[in-house]
Design a protein around this motif. Structure first.
Motif, PDB file in Angstrom:
ATOM      1  N   PHE A   2     -15.432   2.064  -4.503  1.00 24.04           N
ATOM      2  CA  PHE A   2     -15.046   0.559  -4.128  1.00 24.04           C
ATOM      3  C   PHE A   2     -13.489   0.676  -4.617  1.00 24.04           C
ATOM      4  O   PHE A   2     -12.245   0.385  -3.965  1.00 24.04           O
ATOM      5  CB  PHE A   2     -15.564  -0.524  -4.508  1.00 24.04           C
ATOM      6  N   ALA A   3     -13.313   1.069  -5.810  1.00 27.89           N
ATOM      7  CA  ALA A   3     -11.818   0.897  -6.511  1.00 27.89           C
ATOM      8  C   ALA A   3     -11.006   1.967  -5.956  1.00 27.89           C
ATOM      9  O   ALA A   3      -9.935   1.739  -5.838  1.00 27.89           O
ATOM     10  CB  ALA A   3     -12.264   1.374  -8.093  1.00 27.89           C
ATOM     11  N   ILE A   4     -11.434   3.286  -5.604  1.00 32.97           N
ATOM     12  CA  ILE A   4     -10.741   4.091  -4.947  1.00 32.97           C
ATOM     13  C   ILE A   4     -10.032   3.635  -3.499  1.00 32.97           C
ATOM     14  O   ILE A   4      -9.208   3.758  -3.234  1.00 32.97           O
ATOM     15  CB  ILE A   4     -11.433   5.439  -4.719  1.00 32.97           C
ATOM     16  N   LEU A   5     -11.017   2.802  -2.692  1.00 30.30           N
ATOM     17  CA  LEU A   5     -10.673   2.256  -1.528  1.00 30.30           C
ATOM     18  C   LEU A   5      -9.328   1.414  -1.632  1.00 30.30           C
ATOM     19  O   LEU A   5      -8.422   1.419  -1.002  1.00 30.30           O
ATOM     20  CB  LEU A   5     -11.847   1.705  -0.925  1.00 30.30           C
ATOM     21  N   VAL A   6      -9.739   0.618  -2.670  1.00 29.49           N
ATOM     22  CA  VAL A   6      -8.582  -0.512  -2.970  1.00 29.49           C
ATOM     23  C   VAL A   6      -7.274   0.181  -3.352  1.00 29.49           C
ATOM     24  O   VAL A   6      -6.214  -0.374  -3.019  1.00 29.49           O
ATOM     25  CB  VAL A   6      -9.015  -1.642  -4.129  1.00 29.49           C
ATOM     26  N   PHE A   7      -7.317   0.834  -4.402  1.00 31.87           N
ATOM     27  CA  PHE A   7      -6.297   1.545  -4.928  1.00 31.87           C
ATOM     28  C   PHE A   7      -5.750   2.562  -3.821  1.00 31.87           C
ATOM     29  O   PHE A   7      -4.319   2.789  -3.821  1.00 31.87           O
ATOM     30  CB  PHE A   7      -6.855   2.730  -6.059  1.00 31.87           C
ATOM     31  N   GLY A   8      -6.381   3.362  -2.967  1.00 31.75           N
ATOM     32  CA  GLY A   8      -5.756   3.864  -1.921  1.00 31.75           C
ATOM     33  C   GLY A   8      -5.212   2.994  -0.924  1.00 31.75           C
ATOM     34  O   GLY A   8      -3.911   3.719  -0.258  1.00 31.75           O
ATOM     35  N   LEU A   9      -5.591   2.140  -0.475  1.00 28.66           N
ATOM     36  CA  LEU A   9      -4.942   1.026   0.514  1.00 28.66           C
ATOM     37  C   LEU A   9      -3.565   0.569  -0.193  1.00 28.66           C
ATOM     38  O   LEU A   9      -2.572   0.527   0.528  1.00 28.66           O
ATOM     39  CB  LEU A   9      -6.079  -0.047   0.756  1.00 28.66           C
ATOM     40  N   TYR A  10      -3.682   0.289  -1.582  1.00 31.06           N
ATOM     41  CA  TYR A  10      -2.414  -0.447  -2.096  1.00 31.06           C
ATOM     42  C   TYR A  10      -1.452   0.720  -2.104  1.00 31.06           C
ATOM     43  O   TYR A  10      -0.275   0.371  -1.843  1.00 31.06           O
ATOM     44  CB  TYR A  10      -2.908  -0.893  -3.512  1.00 31.06           C
ATOM     45  N   SER A  11      -1.903   1.935  -2.425  1.00 32.31           N
ATOM     46  CA  SER A  11      -0.892   2.936  -2.796  1.00 32.31           C
ATOM     47  C   SER A  11      -0.391   3.466  -1.358  1.00 32.31           C
ATOM     48  O   SER A  11       1.004   3.802  -1.464  1.00 32.31           O
ATOM     49  CB  SER A  11      -1.423   4.206  -3.632  1.00 32.31           C
ATOM     50  N   ALA A  12      -0.846   3.494  -0.453  1.00 27.48           N
ATOM     51  CA  ALA A  12      -0.532   3.962   1.028  1.00 27.48           C
ATOM     52  C   ALA A  12       0.443   2.855   1.330  1.00 27.48           C
ATOM     53  O   ALA A  12       1.626   3.470   1.932  1.00 27.48           O
ATOM     54  CB  ALA A  12      -1.663   4.234   1.921  1.00 27.48           C
ATOM     55  N   VAL A  13       0.259   1.733   1.281  1.00 27.59           N
ATOM     56  CA  VAL A  13       1.163   0.678   1.686  1.00 27.59           C
ATOM     57  C   VAL A  13       2.567   0.724   0.900  1.00 27.59           C
ATOM     58  O   VAL A  13       3.556   0.443   1.404  1.00 27.59           O
ATOM     59  CB  VAL A  13       0.567  -0.770   1.829  1.00 27.59           C
ATOM     60  N   SER A  14       2.252   0.851  -0.356  1.00 28.35           N
ATOM     61  CA  SER A  14       3.327   0.825  -1.444  1.00 28.35           C
ATOM     62  C   SER A  14       4.242   1.987  -0.890  1.00 28.35           C
ATOM     63  O   SER A  14       5.585   1.850  -1.035  1.00 28.35           O
ATOM     64  CB  SER A  14       2.819   0.841  -2.561  1.00 28.35           C
ATOM     65  N   LEU A  15       3.840   3.151  -0.799  1.00 30.53           N
ATOM     66  CA  LEU A  15       4.596   4.286  -0.367  1.00 30.53           C
ATOM     67  C   LEU A  15       5.240   4.229   0.893  1.00 30.53           C
ATOM     68  O   LEU A  15       6.439   4.616   0.942  1.00 30.53           O
ATOM     69  CB  LEU A  15       3.567   5.628  -0.485  1.00 30.53           C
ATOM     70  N   GLN A  16       4.366   3.855   1.920  1.00 32.78           N
ATOM     71  CA  GLN A  16       5.291   3.395   3.185  1.00 32.78           C
ATOM     72  C   GLN A  16       6.493   2.491   2.863  1.00 32.78           C
ATOM     73  O   GLN A  16       7.513   2.677   3.630  1.00 32.78           O
ATOM     74  CB  GLN A  16       4.225   2.790   4.316  1.00 32.78           C
ATOM     75  N   LYS A  17       6.239   1.448   2.276  1.00 29.94           N
ATOM     76  CA  LYS A  17       7.409   0.458   2.180  1.00 29.94           C
ATOM     77  C   LYS A  17       8.588   1.065   1.295  1.00 29.94           C
ATOM     78  O   LYS A  17       9.800   1.031   1.390  1.00 29.94           O
ATOM     79  CB  LYS A  17       6.782  -0.692   1.077  1.00 29.94           C
ATOM     80  N   ALA A  18       8.057   1.977   0.269  1.00 30.87           N
ATOM     81  CA  ALA A  18       9.230   2.796  -0.499  1.00 30.87           C
ATOM     82  C   ALA A  18      10.042   3.702   0.276  1.00 30.87           C
ATOM     83  O   ALA A  18      11.056   3.683   0.183  1.00 30.87           O
ATOM     84  CB  ALA A  18       8.606   3.211  -1.766  1.00 30.87           C
ATOM     85  N   VAL A  19       9.362   4.475   1.296  1.00 28.82           N
ATOM     86  CA  VAL A  19       9.943   5.552   2.201  1.00 28.82           C
ATOM     87  C   VAL A  19      10.733   4.781   3.163  1.00 28.82           C
ATOM     88  O   VAL A  19      11.889   5.172   3.581  1.00 28.82           O
ATOM     89  CB  VAL A  19       8.808   6.205   2.902  1.00 28.82           C
ATOM     90  N   ARG A  20      10.210   3.609   3.499  1.00 29.68           N
ATOM     91  CA  ARG A  20      11.005   2.873   4.776  1.00 29.68           C
ATOM     92  C   ARG A  20      12.192   2.162   4.011  1.00 29.68           C
ATOM     93  O   ARG A  20      13.363   2.243   4.479  1.00 29.68           O
ATOM     94  CB  ARG A  20      10.092   1.838   5.371  1.00 29.68           C
ATOM     95  N   ASP A  21      12.218   1.461   2.922  1.00 25.69           N
ATOM     96  CA  ASP A  21      13.243   0.861   2.098  1.00 25.69           C
ATOM     97  C   ASP A  21      14.202   2.018   2.023  1.00 25.69           C
ATOM     98  O   ASP A  21      15.600   1.741   2.316  1.00 25.69           O
ATOM     99  CB  ASP A  21      12.737   0.340   0.920  1.00 25.69           C
ATOM    100  N   LYS A  22      14.011   3.198   1.477  1.00 25.51           N
ATOM    101  CA  LYS A  22      14.700   4.221   1.179  1.00 25.51           C
ATOM    102  C   LYS A  22      15.574   4.759   2.478  1.00 25.51           C
ATOM    103  O   LYS A  22      16.823   5.071   2.537  1.00 25.51           O
ATOM    104  CB  LYS A  22      14.162   5.330   0.816  1.00 25.51           C
TER     105      LYS A  22
END
Length: 156
Positions: free
Chosen positions: A65-85
C-alpha cells in the motif's frame, strides 16, 4: 412530406448544436478526461481489492500500500516538474532530481518486493505489477488533463 422531414432534420441539428459544449483550445476532450479518471479508478481499485483479498501478513499489505501511495505521488510530482521546466516555470535542480529519484525508487521497491515475495504466485505478481503501472500512468494523465483544462480556461 419532405417539408416535415426537413423541419425535423433542422430541429435535430439545432438540438445537437445546443448539446455540444464548446471546448477551449488545448483542453482535453471529455472522453479523454473520463478515460483517464476511469483508468485511475480501475487501477487503484483493482490493486486495493487484490491487496485486501491477499493472504499475506498485514505488514506486507502495508508495504505494498505504501509503495502505491509513494508511486502515485512521485509520478505526479515528476510530471509536474517536467512540465514546469518545459514551460519555463522555474524548477530547482534538487526538486527535479528528487522527483526522478522518488519514481525510480518506488518502481524499484515494487519490483524487488514482487521478486522476493515467496507467498505470492506468479499470476498475482503480474496482477500487482500491471495495476501499479496502470495507476501510475493514469495518475500522470489525470494530472495533465487537470492542468491543461485549467490553462485553457485561463487563456479564455
Amino acid at each position: 412530406m419532405s417539408n416535415d422531414n426537413e423541419v425535423l432534420l433542422d430541429k435535430g441539428k439545432q438540438n445537437n448544436s445546443k448539446m455540444k459544449t464548446e471546448r477551449k483550445e488545448g483542453e482535453p476532450t471529455s472522453a479523454f478526461k473520463g478515460a483517464s479518471w476511469g483508468a485511475l479508478l480501475v487501477g487503484v481499485t483493482a490493486y486495493l481489492i487484490g491487496l485486501f483479498n491477499a493472504s499475506m501478513q498485514l505488514n506486507e499489505k502495508g508495504y505494498y500500500f505504501a509503495i502505491l501511495v509513494f508511486g502515485l505521488y512521485s509520478a505526479v510530482s515528476l510530471q509536474k516538474a517536467v512540465r514546469d521546466k518545459e514551460e519555463g516555470i522555474p524548477v530547482t535542480t534538487i526538486y527535479y532530481g528528487i522527483s526522478w529519484f522518488a519514481l525510480i525508487v518506488s518502481i524499484s521497491l515494487m519490483a524487488i518486493g514482487l521478486y522476493n515475495a515467496g507467498s505470492i504466485v506468479l499470476s498475482e505478481k503480474g496482477f500487482y505489477g500491471m495495476s501499479f503501472v496502470l495507476s501510475l500512468f493514469a495518475a500522470v494523465t489525470v494530472q495533465k488533463n487537470i492542468r491543461d483544462t485549467q490553462k485553457a480556461k485561463e487563456r479564455g
